[in-house]
Scaffold this motif. Structure first.
Motif, PDB file in Angstrom:
ATOM      1  N   ALA A 120      86.186   6.613 -41.804  1.00  0.00           N
ATOM      2  CA  ALA A 120      86.129   5.273 -41.217  1.00  0.00           C
ATOM      3  C   ALA A 120      85.515   5.277 -39.823  1.00  0.00           C
ATOM      4  O   ALA A 120      84.999   4.268 -39.366  1.00  0.00           O
ATOM      5  N   THR A 121      85.522   6.422 -39.149  1.00  0.00           N
ATOM      6  CA  THR A 121      84.995   6.493 -37.787  1.00  0.00           C
ATOM      7  C   THR A 121      83.521   6.876 -37.746  1.00  0.00           C
ATOM      8  O   THR A 121      82.929   6.917 -36.672  1.00  0.00           O
ATOM      9  N   GLY A 122      82.927   7.149 -38.903  1.00  0.00           N
ATOM     10  CA  GLY A 122      81.559   7.645 -38.942  1.00  0.00           C
ATOM     11  C   GLY A 122      80.550   6.631 -39.445  1.00  0.00           C
ATOM     12  O   GLY A 122      80.849   5.457 -39.657  1.00  0.00           O
ATOM     13  N   ALA A 123      79.332   7.107 -39.645  1.00  0.00           N
ATOM     14  CA  ALA A 123      78.239   6.317 -40.199  1.00  0.00           C
ATOM     15  C   ALA A 123      77.348   7.246 -41.007  1.00  0.00           C
ATOM     16  O   ALA A 123      77.336   8.460 -40.781  1.00  0.00           O
ATOM     17  N   ARG A 124      76.628   6.685 -41.947  1.00  0.00           N
ATOM     18  CA  ARG A 124      75.654   7.439 -42.737  1.00  0.00           C
ATOM     19  C   ARG A 124      74.276   6.835 -42.542  1.00  0.00           C
ATOM     20  O   ARG A 124      74.098   5.622 -42.616  1.00  0.00           O
ATOM     21  N   VAL A 125      73.319   7.709 -42.308  1.00  0.00           N
ATOM     22  CA  VAL A 125      71.915   7.296 -42.213  1.00  0.00           C
ATOM     23  C   VAL A 125      71.230   7.889 -43.437  1.00  0.00           C
ATOM     24  O   VAL A 125      71.235   9.109 -43.631  1.00  0.00           O
ATOM     25  N   THR A 126      70.656   7.025 -44.276  1.00  0.00           N
ATOM     26  CA  THR A 126      70.127   7.437 -45.577  1.00  0.00           C
ATOM     27  C   THR A 126      68.686   6.979 -45.742  1.00  0.00           C
ATOM     28  O   THR A 126      68.327   5.906 -45.262  1.00  0.00           O
ATOM     29  N   ILE A 127      67.912   7.798 -46.446  1.00  0.00           N
ATOM     30  CA  ILE A 127      66.579   7.393 -46.893  1.00  0.00           C
ATOM     31  C   ILE A 127      66.611   7.361 -48.408  1.00  0.00           C
ATOM     32  O   ILE A 127      66.956   8.359 -49.054  1.00  0.00           O
ATOM     33  N   LYS A 128      66.291   6.204 -48.971  1.00  0.00           N
ATOM     34  CA  LYS A 128      66.233   6.044 -50.424  1.00  0.00           C
ATOM     35  C   LYS A 128      65.111   5.068 -50.736  1.00  0.00           C
ATOM     36  O   LYS A 128      65.013   4.020 -50.099  1.00  0.00           O
ATOM     37  N   ASP A 129      64.293   5.444 -51.699  1.00  0.00           N
ATOM     38  CA  ASP A 129      63.126   4.618 -52.054  1.00  0.00           C
ATOM     39  C   ASP A 129      62.287   4.295 -50.824  1.00  0.00           C
ATOM     40  O   ASP A 129      61.852   3.166 -50.625  1.00  0.00           O
ATOM     41  N   ARG A 130      62.121   5.312 -49.956  1.00  0.00           N
ATOM     42  CA  ARG A 130      61.306   5.217 -48.745  1.00  0.00           C
ATOM     43  C   ARG A 130      61.853   4.222 -47.718  1.00  0.00           C
ATOM     44  O   ARG A 130      61.166   3.819 -46.796  1.00  0.00           O
ATOM     45  N   ASP A 157      78.093   1.957 -41.869  1.00  0.00           N
ATOM     46  CA  ASP A 157      79.295   2.416 -41.186  1.00  0.00           C
ATOM     47  C   ASP A 157      80.356   2.799 -42.199  1.00  0.00           C
ATOM     48  O   ASP A 157      80.422   2.229 -43.289  1.00  0.00           O
ATOM     49  N   GLY A 158      81.200   3.786 -41.838  1.00  0.00           N
ATOM     50  CA  GLY A 158      82.299   4.213 -42.696  1.00  0.00           C
ATOM     51  C   GLY A 158      83.386   3.162 -42.716  1.00  0.00           C
ATOM     52  O   GLY A 158      83.365   2.230 -41.929  1.00  0.00           O
TER      53      GLY A 158
END
Length: 130
Positions: free
Chosen positions: A46-56, A62-63
């Motif tokens: 819950a305190t984190g975040a995800r940075v993602t690349i998908k389909d360019r 945020d968690g």
């Protein structure tokens, strides 16, 4: 040879005071021996975040992350002589959890770092061939 131990679990549980004391004693011993380079526990999703690349496309979420099946709870970095030595330390660490945090389930994954060869190229299988 440098190794990283990565601890994962299906959920975040606050370690007991007895477990934290035992982990600190183990870490202190390994730091004084010059074998442990770094270690840390991680806060809940819950305190984190995800940075993602998908389909360019790049996105930030945020968690907490509802699709998370395993959570990285912490890590340790060691300078050791062999994989066997790294596994022995992981077993000792996990035994502390078994003894001092009944009901907790998790995994400690041990992985060597890439190390460049003489030409500066990373070869993850160099030790296995030696």
């Amino acid at each position: 040879m440098r190794f990283m131990s990565i601890v994962t679990s299906t959920d975040f549980l606050q370690p007991s005071p007895a477990l934290m004391e035992a982990i600190h004693k183990l870490a202190d011993r390994e730091i004084k021996a010059g074998r442990m380079i770094d270690t840390a526990g991680l806060m809940p999703l819950a305190t984190g975040a995800r940075v993602t690349i998908k389909d360019r496309k790049l996105s930030v979420v945020d968690g907490p992350f509802v699709e998370a099946k395993e959570v990285v709870g912490g890590y340790a970095i060691f300078e050791l002589q062999s994989k066997e030595e790294a596994v022995a330390l992981a077993v000792e660490f996990m035994q502390l959890h078994k003894d001092l945090m009944p009901g907790w389930e998790g995994t400690c994954e041990v992985r060597p770092y890439f190390e460049p060869n003489a030409e500066g190229v990373c070869d993850p299988l160099a030790e296995a061939r030696a």
